[in-house]
Design a protein around this motif. Structure first.
Motif, short mmCIF file in Angstrom:
data_model
loop_
_atom_site.label_atom_id
_atom_site.label_comp_id
_atom_site.label_asym_id
_atom_site.label_seq_id
_atom_site.Cartn_x
_atom_site.Cartn_y
_atom_site.Cartn_z
N GLU A 36 0.82 -1.22 0.00
CA GLU A 36 0.00 0.00 0.00
C GLU A 36 0.86 1.27 0.00
OE1 GLU A 36 -3.06 0.75 -0.57
OE2 GLU A 36 -2.92 2.84 0.08
N ALA A 37 1.97 1.25 0.72
CA ALA A 37 2.81 2.46 0.78
C ALA A 37 3.34 2.81 -0.61
CB ALA A 37 3.97 2.24 1.75
N GLY A 38 3.66 1.81 -1.39
CA GLY A 38 4.16 2.05 -2.75
C GLY A 38 3.08 2.63 -3.63
N LEU A 39 1.89 2.03 -3.56
CA LEU A 39 0.77 2.53 -4.36
C LEU A 39 0.46 3.98 -3.99
CD1 LEU A 39 -1.61 -0.57 -4.30
CD2 LEU A 39 -0.47 0.38 -6.32
N ARG A 40 0.52 4.26 -2.69
CA ARG A 40 0.19 5.61 -2.22
C ARG A 40 1.21 6.63 -2.75
NH1 ARG A 40 0.97 5.58 3.17
NH2 ARG A 40 -0.33 3.72 3.29
N HIS A 41 2.47 6.22 -2.78
CA HIS A 41 3.49 7.14 -3.27
C HIS A 41 3.16 7.60 -4.70
CE1 HIS A 41 7.26 9.08 -4.18
NE2 HIS A 41 7.39 8.31 -5.25
N TYR A 42 2.81 6.64 -5.56
CA TYR A 42 2.55 7.04 -6.95
C TYR A 42 1.20 7.76 -7.10
CZ TYR A 42 6.82 4.64 -7.89
OH TYR A 42 8.15 4.29 -7.87
N ASP A 43 0.27 7.52 -6.16
CA ASP A 43 -0.93 8.36 -6.12
C ASP A 43 -0.52 9.82 -5.97
OD1 ASP A 43 -3.47 7.18 -6.31
OD2 ASP A 43 -3.23 6.22 -4.35
N GLU A 44 0.43 10.02 -5.05
CA GLU A 44 0.87 11.40 -4.77
C GLU A 44 1.60 12.00 -5.97
OE1 GLU A 44 3.09 11.35 -1.11
OE2 GLU A 44 1.40 10.47 -0.02
N VAL A 45 2.43 11.18 -6.62
CA VAL A 45 3.17 11.69 -7.79
C VAL A 45 2.18 12.07 -8.90
CG1 VAL A 45 4.83 11.09 -9.61
CG2 VAL A 45 5.25 10.36 -7.25
N ILE A 46 1.24 11.17 -9.14
CA ILE A 46 0.25 11.41 -10.21
C ILE A 46 -0.58 12.65 -9.87
CG2 ILE A 46 -1.82 10.45 -11.32
CD1 ILE A 46 -0.44 7.64 -10.91
N ASP A 47 -1.02 12.73 -8.62
CA ASP A 47 -1.84 13.88 -8.23
C ASP A 47 -1.08 15.20 -8.38
OD1 ASP A 47 -3.90 12.18 -7.71
OD2 ASP A 47 -3.63 12.15 -5.53
N GLU A 48 0.19 15.13 -8.05
CA GLU A 48 1.02 16.34 -8.18
C GLU A 48 1.12 16.76 -9.65
OE1 GLU A 48 1.72 17.58 -5.34
OE2 GLU A 48 3.00 19.24 -5.97
N CYS A 49 1.25 15.80 -10.53
CA CYS A 49 1.28 16.12 -11.97
C CYS A 49 -0.06 16.75 -12.38
CB CYS A 49 1.48 14.86 -12.81
SG CYS A 49 3.13 14.18 -12.71
N LEU A 50 -1.14 16.10 -11.98
CA LEU A 50 -2.46 16.55 -12.42
C LEU A 50 -2.77 17.97 -11.90
CD1 LEU A 50 -4.49 13.21 -12.04
CD2 LEU A 50 -3.49 14.20 -14.13
N LYS A 51 -2.23 18.25 -10.72
CA LYS A 51 -2.41 19.59 -10.13
C LYS A 51 -1.95 20.69 -11.10
CE LYS A 51 0.22 21.65 -6.52
NZ LYS A 51 0.97 21.38 -5.30
N TYR A 52 -0.90 20.37 -11.87
CA TYR A 52 -0.36 21.36 -12.82
C TYR A 52 -0.83 21.10 -14.26
CZ TYR A 52 2.98 22.44 -9.08
OH TYR A 52 3.57 22.80 -7.90
N GLY A 53 -1.79 20.20 -14.41
CA GLY A 53 -2.25 19.89 -15.77
C GLY A 53 -1.24 19.08 -16.57
N ILE A 54 -0.37 18.36 -15.87
CA ILE A 54 0.65 17.54 -16.54
C ILE A 54 0.12 16.11 -16.67
CG2 ILE A 54 2.96 16.55 -16.31
CD1 ILE A 54 3.80 19.11 -14.83
N GLU A 55 0.11 15.61 -17.88
CA GLU A 55 -0.42 14.26 -18.16
C GLU A 55 0.64 13.22 -17.78
OE1 GLU A 55 -3.45 13.78 -20.58
OE2 GLU A 55 -3.23 11.91 -19.45
N PRO A 56 0.35 12.31 -16.86
CA PRO A 56 1.35 11.27 -16.55
C PRO A 56 1.47 10.28 -17.71
CG PRO A 56 -0.39 11.37 -14.86
CD PRO A 56 -0.87 12.18 -16.03
N LEU A 57 2.69 9.93 -18.03
CA LEU A 57 2.97 8.92 -19.06
C LEU A 57 3.85 7.90 -18.35
CD1 LEU A 57 3.49 7.73 -21.92
CD2 LEU A 57 5.10 9.58 -22.32
N ILE A 58 3.30 6.73 -18.07
CA ILE A 58 3.96 5.82 -17.12
C ILE A 58 4.58 4.60 -17.80
CG2 ILE A 58 3.65 4.39 -15.07
CD1 ILE A 58 1.54 6.30 -14.10
N THR A 59 5.87 4.41 -17.54
CA THR A 59 6.53 3.18 -17.97
C THR A 59 6.35 2.16 -16.85
OG1 THR A 59 8.23 4.64 -18.88
CG2 THR A 59 8.64 2.26 -19.00
N ILE A 60 5.83 1.01 -17.21
CA ILE A 60 5.52 0.00 -16.19
C ILE A 60 6.80 -0.71 -15.73
CG2 ILE A 60 4.20 -2.12 -15.74
CD1 ILE A 60 2.14 -1.05 -17.83
N SER A 61 7.68 -0.99 -16.66
CA SER A 61 8.93 -1.66 -16.29
C SER A 61 10.11 -1.01 -17.03
CB SER A 61 8.84 -3.15 -16.64
OG SER A 61 10.03 -3.82 -16.26
N HIS A 62 10.88 -0.25 -16.27
CA HIS A 62 12.02 0.45 -16.88
C HIS A 62 13.31 -0.01 -16.20
CE1 HIS A 62 13.62 4.39 -18.82
NE2 HIS A 62 14.66 3.67 -18.43
#
Ligand code: BG6
Length: 480
Positions: A104-130
């Motif tokens: 859950e802590a990992g999922l929550r972290h990326y919730d925060e990253v995604i939300d921070e992007c969306l706050k500025y109108g930045i579209e997340p483009l996510i690589t699943i395995s890099h």
């Protein structure tokens, strides 16, 4: 009017293992990147299956993006980013890779990253395995060599597709999937490691092509299943393929060189994207497999899975080009995983990569002609040494020049008719190099005060290119 379409996705790209650090925080497990030491140009990183006390592992701290992502995304927003390409560290979600429940802590972290992007109108483009397979899966089943990996990967996809539904639109399954046609991709991309006791040189890994190609078969299946599942979970999800476009020319017009180049293009450049975009193995691979004693173990139904899981768009990294020669004694050059013979017409970066903006126009046309899918350039840039002047400025005109010349060629490609939807230069903030493990090889618009001797306070400084790129985005690529 701008050549680039309205809503063009200008942005930048990073990968978790190269920027986050916090390698064992909040339940994160060890990834294959975390067992690689630092290296430098001409001196390979070392893969240490057992972590060594007192050894420098750059991914363990990287640039502290895990803690400082808000500050970093704010800077991206200041440049005007419309998209931010980042990867999710698989080991934050499934630390060992084979758990049944996500962390859950990992999922929550990326919730925060995604939300921070969306706050500025930045579209997340996510690589699943890099380049960050859970090392737990390497130990358990030698990673992608084993078919079990498809299920582990699907558990991971299920968790993130469900969790970020409605917030994310663009996904990429595997970074530079075709890196695995080269020996260097075995550990980096696929997590394959045959000696779990002794350190190995990253640049000289003992190579078993059968494993890499069987591993790729499993990755193709996993990617196809992920595309299908993503569309079931959210019909708005768009899932893309991501490849290295290793632009290649025949060294001469000798028909032997031309054929050598065709062979190179097929295996290195097109094989993986042919499977992911067209949904079937190309006929030319049969001879390659036969002559290299590679036998792909397939199960009934595999062909259907590949057919049903073709990608929605195609993305690629583009840094350089090279040449192919039929002469076995031709000089071999440096390169971004997939190398070749140096081109006498081109200049070279400090790390030996040949700079070829026109190769980007060529590549965009080449890939659009072949697949007819929307394209995104999701990595491009110049790895260079930067200097902080006495007045604190960082005058990276060489980087501006590199990027300007590449964007000019993207424009030409759009005029040629290519459907180009986005551009995310690599390492928009300085980070750790994937091939050499160095901080000194900097790509960013933002300088990070962190050095290879382990010193530095991680402060962020805007380079000259920061303001230049801001203008480029503001004018939708008109003012270069
Ligand atoms: C690509 C990778 O190969 O090139 C990135 O997707 C990598 O992870 C980038 O960092 C640049 O390569 P390098 O070796 O200069 O970091």
């Amino acid at each position: 009017m701008s050549v680039f379409k309205d809503g063009f996705l200008w942005g930048g790209a990073t990968a978790a293992n190269q920027c986050e650090g916090a390698w064992n925080a909040d339940g994160k497990g060890i990834s294959v990147a975390d067992i690689c030491t630092g290296g430098k140009f001409g001196q390979s990183k070392t893969i240490t299956p057992v972590l060594q006390e007192g050894t420098f592992y750059p991914s363990h701290e990287a640039i502290h993006h895990y803690e400082r992502f808000k500050e970093d995304i704010k800077l991206f927003a200041e440049m005007g980013f419309k998209t931010y390409r980042f990867s999710i560290a698989w080991t934050r979600i499934f630390p060992n890779g084979d758990e049944s429940e996500p962390n859950e802590a990992g999922l929550r972290h990326y919730d925060e990253v995604i939300d921070e992007c969306l706050k500025y109108g930045i579209e997340p483009l996510i690589t699943i395995s890099h380049y960050e397979v859970p090392f737990g899966l390497t130990k358990k089943c030698n990673s992608w060599v084993s078919r079990e990996m498809i299920d582990y990967f699907m558990n991971y996809c299920e968790a993130i597709f469900q969790r970020y539904k409605g917030k994310v639109k663009y996904w990429l399954t595997f970074n530079e999937i075709n890196s695995s046609v080269a020996p260097m991709g075995a550990l980096l991309n696929q997590g394959i490691l045959n000696d779990l006791e002794h350190p190995t040189e990253f640049m000289n890994q003992p190579d078993i092509p059968q494993q890499r190609y069987q591993g790729l078969h499993h990755m193709f299946l996993a990617s196809a299943k992920a595309v299908k599942r993503a569309h079931e979970i959210d019909p708005d999800y768009k899932v893309g393929s991501m490849m290295i476009y290793s632009c290649s020319y025949p060294l001469t017009c000798n028909p032997d060189d031309v054929l050598a180049n065709q062979e190179y293009n097929r295996i290195q450049n097109y094989f993986c994207s042919d499977v992911q975009c067209k949904g079937a193995y190309p006929a030319y691979m049969n001879r390659f497999f036969r002559e290299n004693n590679i036998v792909i173990e397939k199960q009934p139904g595999d062909d259907e899975i590949l057919k049903e899981g073709t990608v929605d768009f195609l993305t690629f990294s583009y840094y350089m080009s090279s040449c192919q020669s039929a002469d076995p004694n031709a000089e071999s050059g440096e390169g971004n995983i997939l190398g070749g013979v140096p081109n006498p017409y081109l200049e070279t970066s400090d790390w030996g990569w040949q700079i070829d903006p026109k190769g980007l126009r060529y590549g965009l046309n080449d890939l659009y002609d072949r697949y007819g899918l929307p394209l995104m350039v999701v990595e491009n840039g110049l790895g260079a040494k930067d200097t902080i002047e006495e007045d604190g400025s960082i005058n990276d005109d060489y980087r501006i020049d590199y990027l300007r010349r590449h964007i000019e060629q993207m424009k030409e490609a759009v005029k040629d008719g290519v459907d180009l939807i986005g551009y995310t230069p690599w390492g928009c903030i300085d980070l750790v190099s994937a091939s050499t493990g160095e901080y000194a090889k900097r790509y960013g618009f933002i300088y990070v005060r962190r050095y290879d001797d382990g010193t530095g306070d991680f402060a962020r400084l805007k380079k000259k290119s920061f303001y230049w790129y801001q203008k480029v985005i503001e004018t939708n690529g008109e003012e270069l």
